[in-house]
Design a protein around this motif. Structure first.
Motif, PDB file in Angstrom:
ATOM      1  N   LEU A 104       0.797  -1.424   0.036  1.00 30.07           N
ATOM      2  CA  LEU A 104      -0.030  -0.016  -0.130  1.00 30.07           C
ATOM      3  C   LEU A 104       0.893   1.393  -0.134  1.00 30.07           C
ATOM      4  O   LEU A 104       1.988   1.217   0.610  1.00 30.07           O
ATOM      5  CB  LEU A 104      -0.993  -0.129   1.136  1.00 30.07           C
ATOM      6  N   THR A 105       0.211   2.446  -0.669  1.00 27.88           N
ATOM      7  CA  THR A 105       0.942   3.387  -0.571  1.00 27.88           C
ATOM      8  C   THR A 105      -0.053   4.714  -0.296  1.00 27.88           C
ATOM      9  O   THR A 105      -1.340   4.845  -1.105  1.00 27.88           O
ATOM     10  CB  THR A 105       1.489   3.932  -2.173  1.00 27.88           C
ATOM     11  N   PHE A 106       0.143   5.520   0.531  1.00 25.10           N
ATOM     12  CA  PHE A 106      -0.626   6.811   0.916  1.00 25.10           C
ATOM     13  C   PHE A 106       0.118   8.033   0.174  1.00 25.10           C
ATOM     14  O   PHE A 106       1.421   8.161   0.464  1.00 25.10           O
ATOM     15  CB  PHE A 106      -0.629   7.022   2.307  1.00 25.10           C
ATOM     16  N   PHE A 107      -0.640   8.726  -0.424  1.00 26.32           N
ATOM     17  CA  PHE A 107      -0.193  10.182  -1.179  1.00 26.32           C
ATOM     18  C   PHE A 107      -0.691  10.917  -0.218  1.00 26.32           C
ATOM     19  O   PHE A 107      -2.113  11.190  -0.126  1.00 26.32           O
ATOM     20  CB  PHE A 107      -0.412  10.148  -2.517  1.00 26.32           C
ATOM     21  N   SER A 108      -0.176  11.972   0.419  1.00 25.38           N
ATOM     22  CA  SER A 108      -0.957  13.149   1.100  1.00 25.38           C
ATOM     23  C   SER A 108      -0.354  14.249   0.949  1.00 25.38           C
ATOM     24  O   SER A 108       0.921  14.436   0.603  1.00 25.38           O
ATOM     25  CB  SER A 108      -1.210  12.745   2.443  1.00 25.38           C
ATOM     26  N   ASP A 109      -1.134  15.499   1.106  1.00 27.13           N
ATOM     27  CA  ASP A 109      -0.697  16.846   0.901  1.00 27.13           C
ATOM     28  C   ASP A 109      -0.301  17.319   2.236  1.00 27.13           C
ATOM     29  O   ASP A 109      -1.215  17.288   3.212  1.00 27.13           O
ATOM     30  CB  ASP A 109      -1.558  17.744   0.210  1.00 27.13           C
ATOM     31  N   HIS A 110       0.904  18.070   2.382  1.00 23.97           N
ATOM     32  CA  HIS A 110       1.008  18.840   3.795  1.00 23.97           C
ATOM     33  C   HIS A 110       1.415  19.969   3.282  1.00 23.97           C
ATOM     34  O   HIS A 110       2.733  20.192   3.039  1.00 23.97           O
ATOM     35  CB  HIS A 110       2.093  17.918   4.524  1.00 23.97           C
ATOM     36  N   GLY A 111       0.828  21.018   3.623  1.00 21.31           N
ATOM     37  CA  GLY A 111       1.143  22.264   3.462  1.00 21.31           C
ATOM     38  C   GLY A 111       1.995  22.779   1.864  1.00 21.31           C
ATOM     39  O   GLY A 111       2.744  23.241   1.504  1.00 21.31           O
ATOM     40  N   GLY A 112       1.152  22.021   1.085  1.00 24.27           N
ATOM     41  CA  GLY A 112       1.399  22.206  -0.572  1.00 24.27           C
ATOM     42  C   GLY A 112       2.392  21.177  -0.952  1.00 24.27           C
ATOM     43  O   GLY A 112       2.688  21.103  -1.975  1.00 24.27           O
ATOM     44  N   ALA A 113       2.974  20.461   0.159  1.00 22.96           N
ATOM     45  CA  ALA A 113       4.179  19.249  -0.433  1.00 22.96           C
ATOM     46  C   ALA A 113       3.533  17.911  -0.551  1.00 22.96           C
ATOM     47  O   ALA A 113       2.649  17.586   0.293  1.00 22.96           O
ATOM     48  CB  ALA A 113       5.228  19.318   0.578  1.00 22.96           C
ATOM     49  N   ARG A 114       3.697  17.154  -1.576  1.00 27.40           N
ATOM     50  CA  ARG A 114       3.317  15.894  -1.666  1.00 27.40           C
ATOM     51  C   ARG A 114       4.117  14.790  -0.879  1.00 27.40           C
ATOM     52  O   ARG A 114       5.295  14.761  -1.365  1.00 27.40           O
ATOM     53  CB  ARG A 114       3.139  15.668  -3.086  1.00 27.40           C
ATOM     54  N   GLN A 115       3.415  14.194  -0.028  1.00 29.00           N
ATOM     55  CA  GLN A 115       4.319  13.135   0.571  1.00 29.00           C
ATOM     56  C   GLN A 115       3.789  11.735   0.249  1.00 29.00           C
ATOM     57  O   GLN A 115       2.485  11.454  -0.021  1.00 29.00           O
ATOM     58  CB  GLN A 115       3.936  13.326   2.187  1.00 29.00           C
ATOM     59  N   ARG A 116       4.875  10.901   0.199  1.00 28.62           N
ATOM     60  CA  ARG A 116       4.554   9.276  -0.310  1.00 28.62           C
ATOM     61  C   ARG A 116       4.961   8.545   0.781  1.00 28.62           C
ATOM     62  O   ARG A 116       6.054   8.664   1.154  1.00 28.62           O
ATOM     63  CB  ARG A 116       5.281   9.281  -1.734  1.00 28.62           C
ATOM     64  N   ASP A 117       4.207   7.816   1.310  1.00 32.19           N
ATOM     65  CA  ASP A 117       4.398   6.564   2.124  1.00 32.19           C
ATOM     66  C   ASP A 117       4.155   5.239   1.469  1.00 32.19           C
ATOM     67  O   ASP A 117       2.966   4.929   1.315  1.00 32.19           O
ATOM     68  CB  ASP A 117       3.429   6.783   3.544  1.00 32.19           C
ATOM     69  N   ASN A 118       5.133   4.472   1.511  1.00 28.73           N
ATOM     70  CA  ASN A 118       5.102   3.235   0.730  1.00 28.73           C
ATOM     71  C   ASN A 118       5.279   2.071   2.029  1.00 28.73           C
ATOM     72  O   ASN A 118       5.969   2.337   2.989  1.00 28.73           O
ATOM     73  CB  ASN A 118       6.302   3.081  -0.078  1.00 28.73           C
ATOM     74  N   GLY A 119       4.698   1.057   1.840  1.00 27.60           N
ATOM     75  CA  GLY A 119       4.663  -0.049   2.854  1.00 27.60           C
ATOM     76  C   GLY A 119       3.887  -0.935   2.715  1.00 27.60           C
ATOM     77  O   GLY A 119       3.427  -1.451   1.310  1.00 27.60           O
TER      78      GLY A 119
END
Length: 320
Positions: free
Chosen positions: A164-179
């Motif tokens: 699974l991968t979560f893509f999320s927005d944090h203050g305009g920056a795109r964060q990607r969490d793989n696992g």
């Protein structure tokens, strides 16, 4: 207030908890006209009768996105929510055959159990219990044989293998969490317990490190007792977790359009028109399991009102 006025209020506002408190469950059953109303009453009564307040945990990502409700042939499942996107990729057998994306209420309950136990103990290593019956009871699923056994086993296999991968927005920056969800398979041991029943799973399983740390940062406290009452309704589980995440943080009434609801919850529905009825019915079940939720259904939207969280701040603070 008269009984007639109470039943009208219940139908208009979904306030079945008031009806039970004012008139008792048996009289409330007499006042209910439809199967849906009777289902609401049974869920609400079970939640109101629960004397303990058991805390469950779900990752915030699943308050804004969701797994499939039904089996899907797709290798990659993609779902968008508010400032977040979830990708779930099916694992494969050693022959390269797809194992499948986890789906339905059983997958959700397995994951809630794993997440809850991990945060309760503060450890990635989660004890699964010594028998199938013990783990079923821990997840609020009473049946232990036949189709239920096969369904839980199948979903555990899919959870073990998928990525699974979560893509999320944090203050305009795109964060990607793989696992992944877990680092090793949730599998049968093949041994027998004292009741001559097959042991359900190995003694422990370890949550994936990235998923565990993301869970610590983004937990959603929910009522385990409430989830148990809707544990066979995957859409109601999703709506309940979403409300648990949203309502207590609001400071004013907030509308959510039907189009936005369809985008988040409408997987499996061909159109917005065919989505409204099943969503409304599932919402009623979720509200029955969440007595303090204040939600209104309107023609162009549903209106969310600031509400108390489903568990007390004392318990919720234990994981914040």
């Amino acid at each position: 207030m008269t009984e007639a006025a109470d039943i009208c209020r219940m139908r208009a506002m979904g306030n079945i908890h008031h009806l039970i408190t004012a008139h008792g469950l048996e009289r409330a059953r007499d006042l209910a006209d439809t199967k849906l109303e009777r289902q609401e009453l049974e869920i609400a009564a079970a939640v109101l009768a629960d004397e303990g307040e058991s805390l469950g945990i779900c990752h915030a990502g699943f308050a804004l996105t969701s797994l499939p409700h039904k089996n899907t042939p797709e290798r990659l499942w993609r779902r968008e929510g508010h400032r977040i996107t979830l990708l779930v990729e099916s694992g494969c057998t050693e022959r390269g055959e797809l194992i499948g994306v986890p789906y339905g209420s059983k997958a959700r309950m397995i994951l809630i159990y794993l997440q809850t136990q991990a945060l309760r103990t503060g450890s990635r290593e989660v004890e699964l219990g010594r028998s199938m019956k013990a783990w079923m009871i821990a997840m609020g699923i009473s049946a232990i044989g036949g189709a239920t056994y096969k369904a839980v086993t199948e979903q555990a296999k899919r959870i073990s293998a998928c990525r699974l991968t979560f893509f999320s927005d944090h203050g305009g920056a795109r964060q990607r969490d793989n696992g992944a969800f877990v680092d090793s398979a949730i599998e049968l041991t093949g041994a027998l317990n004292d009741d001559a029943q097959p042991m359900l799973w190995r003694e422990t399983v370890k949550l994936n490190e990235a998923f565990y740390h993301s869970l610590i940062e983004h937990p959603v406290p929910v009522s385990e007792a409430a989830l148990r009452t809707i544990g066979n309704k995957s859409l109601s589980i999703d709506i309940y977790v979403w409300l648990a995440y949203r309502l207590h943080s609001l400071n004013k009434p907030t509308p959510v359009s039907w189009q936005a609801l369809y985008a988040q919850f409408g997987a499996g529905c061909a159109s917005l028109r065919t989505f409204k009825q099943p969503f409304t019915e599932a919402l009623r079940m979720a509200l029955a399991a969440y007595p303090d939720a204040r939600v209104g259904v309107e023609s162009g939207c549903i209106m969310l009102h600031p509400s108390r969280p489903p568990v007390t701040k004392r318990l919720a603070g234990a994981v914040s």
